[in-house]
Write an enzyme that holds these catalytic residues in place. Sequence first.
Site, PDB file in Angstrom:
ATOM      1  N   GLU A 164      74.293   5.998  21.296  1.00 30.44           N
ATOM      2  CA  GLU A 164      73.262   5.076  20.810  1.00 30.44           C
ATOM      3  C   GLU A 164      73.104   3.928  21.807  1.00 30.44           C
ATOM      4  O   GLU A 164      73.988   3.705  22.649  1.00 30.44           O
ATOM      5  CB  GLU A 164      73.675   4.504  19.443  1.00 30.44           C
ATOM      6  N   ILE A 208      69.804  20.726  15.302  1.00 30.62           N
ATOM      7  CA  ILE A 208      70.158  21.717  14.257  1.00 30.62           C
ATOM      8  C   ILE A 208      69.183  21.622  13.086  1.00 30.62           C
ATOM      9  O   ILE A 208      69.017  20.547  12.501  1.00 30.62           O
ATOM     10  CB  ILE A 208      71.592  21.488  13.723  1.00 30.62           C
ATOM     11  N   GLY A 243      70.871  16.226  15.401  1.00 33.03           N
ATOM     12  CA  GLY A 243      69.914  16.507  16.472  1.00 33.03           C
ATOM     13  C   GLY A 243      69.088  17.764  16.268  1.00 33.03           C
ATOM     14  O   GLY A 243      68.302  17.868  15.323  1.00 33.03           O
ATOM     15  N   LYS A 257      68.051   7.424  12.039  1.00 35.75           N
ATOM     16  CA  LYS A 257      69.012   7.540  10.927  1.00 35.75           C
ATOM     17  C   LYS A 257      69.462   6.186  10.410  1.00 35.75           C
ATOM     18  O   LYS A 257      69.735   6.032   9.213  1.00 35.75           O
ATOM     19  CB  LYS A 257      70.222   8.388  11.299  1.00 35.75           C
ATOM     20  N   VAL A 262      69.549  13.686  11.745  1.00 39.76           N
ATOM     21  CA  VAL A 262      70.914  14.175  11.495  1.00 39.76           C
ATOM     22  C   VAL A 262      71.146  15.458  12.280  1.00 39.76           C
ATOM     23  O   VAL A 262      70.372  16.417  12.183  1.00 39.76           O
ATOM     24  CB  VAL A 262      71.160  14.454   9.994  1.00 39.76           C
ATOM     25  N   LYS A 304      74.298   9.171   8.931  1.00 36.00           N
ATOM     26  CA  LYS A 304      73.959  10.590   8.750  1.00 36.00           C
ATOM     27  C   LYS A 304      74.572  11.127   7.455  1.00 36.00           C
ATOM     28  O   LYS A 304      73.940  11.916   6.743  1.00 36.00           O
ATOM     29  CB  LYS A 304      74.446  11.389   9.957  1.00 36.00           C
ATOM     30  N   VAL A 364      64.854  10.175  23.984  1.00 39.56           N
ATOM     31  CA  VAL A 364      64.201  11.186  23.146  1.00 39.56           C
ATOM     32  C   VAL A 364      62.686  11.196  23.393  1.00 39.56           C
ATOM     33  O   VAL A 364      62.074  12.257  23.548  1.00 39.56           O
ATOM     34  CB  VAL A 364      64.512  10.943  21.643  1.00 39.56           C
ATOM     35  N   GLY A 365      62.087   9.994  23.446  1.00 41.46           N
ATOM     36  CA  GLY A 365      60.628   9.891  23.596  1.00 41.46           C
ATOM     37  C   GLY A 365      60.111  10.614  24.826  1.00 41.46           C
ATOM     38  O   GLY A 365      59.108  11.340  24.762  1.00 41.46           O
ATOM     39  N   LEU A 403      55.961   6.092  19.301  1.00 41.87           N
ATOM     40  CA  LEU A 403      56.583   4.768  19.413  1.00 41.87           C
ATOM     41  C   LEU A 403      57.945   4.940  20.066  1.00 41.87           C
ATOM     42  O   LEU A 403      58.842   5.555  19.494  1.00 41.87           O
ATOM     43  CB  LEU A 403      56.761   4.134  18.024  1.00 41.87           C
TER      44      LEU A 403
HETATM   45  N1  LIG Z   1      69.718  10.160  21.990  1.00 40.09           N
HETATM   46  C1  LIG Z   1      70.045  11.041  21.056  1.00 40.09           C
HETATM   47  O1  LIG Z   1      70.801  11.990  21.303  1.00 40.09           O
HETATM   48  C2  LIG Z   1      69.525  10.904  19.684  1.00 40.09           C
HETATM   49  C3  LIG Z   1      68.833   9.787  19.253  1.00 40.09           C
HETATM   50  N2  LIG Z   1      68.374   9.708  17.970  1.00 40.09           N
HETATM   51  C4  LIG Z   1      67.635   8.541  17.526  1.00 40.09           C
HETATM   52  O2  LIG Z   1      66.393   8.512  18.220  1.00 40.09           O
HETATM   53  C5  LIG Z   1      65.970   7.170  18.400  1.00 40.09           C
HETATM   54  C6  LIG Z   1      65.758   6.917  19.872  1.00 40.09           C
HETATM   55  O3  LIG Z   1      66.959   7.176  20.564  1.00 40.09           O
HETATM   56  P1  LIG Z   1      67.006   7.210  22.167  1.00 40.09           P
HETATM   57  O4  LIG Z   1      65.771   7.798  22.702  1.00 40.09           O
HETATM   58  O5  LIG Z   1      68.308   7.828  22.495  1.00 40.09           O
HETATM   59  O6  LIG Z   1      67.070   5.664  22.473  1.00 40.09           O
HETATM   60  P2  LIG Z   1      66.597   4.904  23.813  1.00 40.09           P
HETATM   61  O7  LIG Z   1      67.248   3.571  23.758  1.00 40.09           O
HETATM   62  O8  LIG Z   1      66.799   5.763  24.998  1.00 40.09           O
HETATM   63  O9  LIG Z   1      65.022   4.772  23.565  1.00 40.09           O
HETATM   64  C7  LIG Z   1      64.427   3.833  22.729  1.00 40.09           C
HETATM   65  C8  LIG Z   1      63.224   3.289  23.453  1.00 40.09           C
HETATM   66  O10 LIG Z   1      62.522   2.405  22.583  1.00 40.09           O
HETATM   67  C9  LIG Z   1      62.045   1.323  23.372  1.00 40.09           C
HETATM   68  N3  LIG Z   1      61.720   0.168  22.527  1.00 40.09           N
HETATM   69  C10 LIG Z   1      62.564  -0.769  22.041  1.00 40.09           C
HETATM   70  N4  LIG Z   1      61.872  -1.689  21.358  1.00 40.09           N
HETATM   71  C11 LIG Z   1      60.573  -1.322  21.397  1.00 40.09           C
HETATM   72  C12 LIG Z   1      59.372  -1.875  20.896  1.00 40.09           C
HETATM   73  N5  LIG Z   1      59.397  -3.009  20.193  1.00 40.09           N
HETATM   74  N6  LIG Z   1      58.214  -1.240  21.138  1.00 40.09           N
HETATM   75  C13 LIG Z   1      58.185  -0.090  21.845  1.00 40.09           C
HETATM   76  N7  LIG Z   1      59.304   0.493  22.378  1.00 40.09           N
HETATM   77  C14 LIG Z   1      60.483  -0.133  22.145  1.00 40.09           C
HETATM   78  C15 LIG Z   1      63.163   1.049  24.359  1.00 40.09           C
HETATM   79  O11 LIG Z   1      62.685   0.344  25.476  1.00 40.09           O
HETATM   80  C16 LIG Z   1      63.608   2.473  24.708  1.00 40.09           C
HETATM   81  O12 LIG Z   1      62.898   2.983  25.819  1.00 40.09           O
HETATM   82  C17 LIG Z   1      67.062   6.310  17.755  1.00 40.09           C
HETATM   83  O13 LIG Z   1      66.720   6.061  16.415  1.00 40.09           O
HETATM   84  C18 LIG Z   1      68.284   7.209  17.817  1.00 40.09           C
HETATM   85  O14 LIG Z   1      69.234   6.894  16.846  1.00 40.09           O
HETATM   86  C19 LIG Z   1      68.551  10.721  17.062  1.00 40.09           C
HETATM   87  C20 LIG Z   1      69.219  11.846  17.415  1.00 40.09           C
HETATM   88  C21 LIG Z   1      69.784  12.020  18.746  1.00 40.09           C
HETATM   89  N1  LIG Z   2      74.447   8.895  19.228  1.00 44.85           N
HETATM   90  C1  LIG Z   2      74.215  10.055  18.427  1.00 44.85           C
HETATM   91  C2  LIG Z   2      72.930  10.700  18.826  1.00 44.85           C
HETATM   92  C3  LIG Z   2      72.468  11.700  17.872  1.00 44.85           C
HETATM   93  O1  LIG Z   2      72.270  11.448  16.697  1.00 44.85           O
HETATM   94  C4  LIG Z   2      75.354  11.036  18.608  1.00 44.85           C
HETATM   95  O2  LIG Z   2      76.151  10.850  19.529  1.00 44.85           O
HETATM   96  O3  LIG Z   2      75.449  11.969  17.812  1.00 44.85           O
HETATM   97 NA    NA Z   3      68.657  18.120  12.690  1.00 49.62          NA
END
Ligand SMILES: NC(=O)C1=CN([C@@H]2O[C@H](COP(=O)(O)OP(=O)(O)OC[C@H]3O[C@@H](n4cnc5c(N)ncnc54)[C@H](O)[C@@H]3O)[C@@H](O)[C@H]2O)C=CC1
Ligand SMILES: N[C@@H](CC=O)C(=O)O
Ligand code: NA
Length: 432
Positions: free
Chosen positions: A194, A140, A138, A109, A136, A209, A17-18, A12
């Site tokens: 974010e 680590i 990333g 988180k 939390v 976190k 990240v995806g 999803l």
């Molecule tokens: N980017 C980072 O460094 C980190 C992110 N996270 C967490 O990972 C998660 C994703 O973060 P990112 O990938 O950075 O965000 P992002 O904003 O790049 O990706 C989220 C994706 O979800 C999609 N989306 C939104 N609503 C949707 C729906 N209803 N159905 C299907 N797809 C939908 C968006 O279009 C977007 O492509 C968040 O919870 C974030 O807090 C956690 C650790 C590190």
């Molecule tokens: N936005 C967050 C992403 C990882 O959790 C950060 O900057 O640490």
């Molecule tokens: Na971690």
Amino acid sequence: MNPAKPVRLALLGCGTVGTEVVRLLHEQAEDLTARIGAPLELAGIAVRRLGRERGDLPVDPALFTTDALGLIKRDDVDVVIEVVGGIEPARTWLVEALRAGKSVVTANKALLAEDGGTLHDAAAEGNADLYYEASVAGAIPLLRPMRESLHGDRVTAVTGIVNGTTNFILSSMASTGAGFNEALEEATELGYAEADPTADVEGFDAAAKAAILASLAFHTRVTAADVFREGMTGVTAGDMASAKEMGCTIKLLCIAQRTADSVSVRVHPAMIPLSHPLAGVGDAFNAVFVEAEAAGPLMFYGRGAGGRPTASAVLGDIVAAARNKLTGTRAPSESNYAELTVRPIGESMTRYHISLDVAERPGVLATVAGVFAQHEVSIATVRQSGRADDAKLVIVTHIAPDAALAATVESLASLDIVRSIASVLRVEGGAG
Ligand SMILES: NC(=O)C1=CN([C@@H]2O[C@H](COP(=O)(O)OP(=O)(O)OC[C@H]3O[C@@H](n4cnc5c(N)ncnc54)[C@H](O)[C@@H]3O)[C@@H](O)[C@H]2O)C=CC1
Ligand SMILES: N[C@@H](CC=O)C(=O)O
Ligand code: NA
């Protein structure tokens, strides 16, 4: 020999990240199969919009769907991976998956800190796995040690830098003198921030976190609302210069502490001495100190943000969930038996660094010192600079309850001789 039945995954979200999760699944397919004993297979990828250009993503376009709930409900889905973020619809999706006995891997988180209890309850109801290592710090490996390795010990404190974006900004401000906006823009481009970077700079992300870490460390449900939070938008170039003069730097810290029957959890910027191990944690790196009674101090360090490092943690959880599916075992369930109370910020013991613009008159210092004495706050150092319209007092206190320090600042603000309070920062780790 029959090839093992694949473990089927529903992804999803396909953002920062995806997409990296998809890439790692593709790049490491053979090794993952060997490690798990069965191949991992994507059953579908839920996205917000179909037809978006996804470059060279190694995936069959037919897998994309906008119907996340429909994908989760499919009989051929074993593990649901949520990397969308936010509270809803993520909560509804994950509760649906867990109750149906599907394992969940999430990086969310915000949701875990807001309403992790509902997810854990749904996991127990469906006898399903709930893994969230990426949520939390990333990449680590931190939550698994907290959730498993340290379960024979008593954790007394967790202190760390858990937000990559703000660490990137503060490190840039300290080293190159870069401005806040410029550094935030760069952190966003690098995939650290974010979707709404207010969550980073105002400390909401670090507070989420902190709640997750405190819940695991102290066997108590701690939510984001229990965490005292102050962001770093108020940290100025002047604060950074002042910190430097004192042989310190400024970091956004998460501090969770346990006493016999209570815990305190706070997130705020703080001055720390350059000799402190967290002072050297630069760029978007995270570092977390865990103190446990028998183990003593432990330190975890690595990349806390960014698509690929975060996807590494997600993959680790997918492997664990897939192995459990194959062997019919489960991840450790939630441990919240301690039910400790959460102390208000006023009872936290800390030190303040206060910078005052004052009128240059005889007796100013004595009046200011009197205010500290009145609130039973003892002063460690005072520096005076400038004259007349430009007089400045920089005061660092000894340790005192936060409530007494806050009341001191309030009283100082009401003095005629205090023109303005230029800055108030907490001081941690023996600085000043
Ligand atoms: N980017 C980072 O460094 C980190 C992110 N996270 C967490 O990972 C998660 C994703 O973060 P990112 O990938 O950075 O965000 P992002 O904003 O790049 O990706 C989220 C994706 O979800 C999609 N989306 C939104 N609503 C949707 C729906 N209803 N159905 C299907 N797809 C939908 C968006 O279009 C977007 O492509 C968040 O919870 C974030 O807090 C956690 C650790 C590190
Ligand atoms: N936005 C967050 C992403 C990882 O959790 C950060 O900057 O640490
Ligand atoms: Na971690």
